[in-house]
Design a protein around this motif. Structure first.
Motif, mmCIF file in Angstrom:
data_model
loop_
_atom_site.group_PDB
_atom_site.id
_atom_site.type_symbol
_atom_site.label_atom_id
_atom_site.label_comp_id
_atom_site.label_asym_id
_atom_site.label_seq_id
_atom_site.Cartn_x
_atom_site.Cartn_y
_atom_site.Cartn_z
ATOM 1 N N TYR A 121 0.836 -1.197 0.000
ATOM 2 C CA TYR A 121 0.000 0.000 0.000
ATOM 3 C C TYR A 121 0.870 1.246 0.000
ATOM 4 O O TYR A 121 1.951 1.254 0.589
ATOM 5 C CB TYR A 121 -0.910 0.035 1.236
ATOM 6 N N SER A 122 0.371 2.300 -0.608
ATOM 7 C CA SER A 122 1.064 3.576 -0.490
ATOM 8 C C SER A 122 0.863 4.090 0.930
ATOM 9 O O SER A 122 -0.111 3.724 1.615
ATOM 10 C CB SER A 122 0.508 4.587 -1.494
ATOM 11 N N ASP A 123 1.773 4.915 1.367
ATOM 12 C CA ASP A 123 1.684 5.444 2.731
ATOM 13 C C ASP A 123 0.396 6.228 2.952
ATOM 14 O O ASP A 123 -0.148 6.236 4.058
ATOM 15 C CB ASP A 123 2.891 6.338 3.018
ATOM 16 N N SER A 124 -0.096 6.870 1.925
ATOM 17 C CA SER A 124 -1.271 7.727 2.084
ATOM 18 C C SER A 124 -2.558 6.952 2.336
ATOM 19 O O SER A 124 -3.536 7.528 2.828
ATOM 20 C CB SER A 124 -1.443 8.611 0.839
ATOM 21 N N VAL A 125 -2.574 5.656 2.015
ATOM 22 C CA VAL A 125 -3.801 4.872 2.205
ATOM 23 C C VAL A 125 -3.622 3.729 3.185
ATOM 24 O O VAL A 125 -4.614 3.065 3.545
ATOM 25 C CB VAL A 125 -4.328 4.316 0.863
ATOM 26 N N LYS A 126 -2.402 3.511 3.612
ATOM 27 C CA LYS A 126 -2.134 2.384 4.518
ATOM 28 C C LYS A 126 -2.973 2.510 5.784
ATOM 29 O O LYS A 126 -3.067 3.584 6.384
ATOM 30 C CB LYS A 126 -0.651 2.364 4.860
ATOM 31 N N GLY A 127 -3.609 1.410 6.149
ATOM 32 C CA GLY A 127 -4.461 1.395 7.332
ATOM 33 C C GLY A 127 -5.897 1.784 7.055
ATOM 34 O O GLY A 127 -6.768 1.596 7.906
ATOM 35 N N ARG A 128 -6.164 2.332 5.884
ATOM 36 C CA ARG A 128 -7.530 2.739 5.531
ATOM 37 C C ARG A 128 -8.096 1.929 4.366
ATOM 38 O O ARG A 128 -9.300 1.692 4.300
ATOM 39 C CB ARG A 128 -7.562 4.224 5.153
#
Length: 125
Positions: free
Chosen positions: A58-65
């Motif tokens: 995942y890209s950092d901007s969406v990781k966890g979401r």
């Protein structure tokens, strides 16, 4: 050919599930990925999943979401997006890359040879 669906207009904090279906082909031999492109910006990597679904990135901007998944029996890949933010607004595109190995993926846009037309996701604040 890949066809995306599930986009729409939502409010910040909402969730959406995008689907990518392959017509006329099986995705069993393909690593799958999602990219997005906002107006005036470069197409950027969002997530990728290996052929067997075991490896994801995942890209950092969406990781966890965001969560990527796939169902090879249905020749489909999915992107479950939660806690959406206005900066997630973009056209989301599905891509496929033929892969010899079943547990690898790539994140570079140029590595993907099969693309869908995209589905618009708009997140209002």
């Amino acid at each position: 050919q890949l066809v995306e669906s599930g986009g729409g207009l939502v409010q910040a904090g909402d969730s959406l599930r995008l689907s990518c279906t392959a017509s006329g082909r099986t995705i069993n031999w393909y690593a799958m990925a999602w990219f997005r492109q906002a107006p005036g910006k470069e197409r950027e990597f969002v997530t990728a999943v290996s052929r067997n679904g075991a490896k994801t990135e995942y890209s950092d901007s969406v990781k966890g979401r965001f969560t990527v998944s796939r169902d090879n029996a249905k020749s489909a890949a999915y992107l479950h997006m939660t806690n959406l933010k206005p900066e997630d607004t973009a056209v989301y595109l599905c891509a496929a890359r033929w892969s010899v190995t079943e547990d690898t993926y790539v994140t570079r846009r140029a590595e993907y040879s099969v693309w869908g037309q995209g589905t618009q996701v708009t997140v209002s604040s």
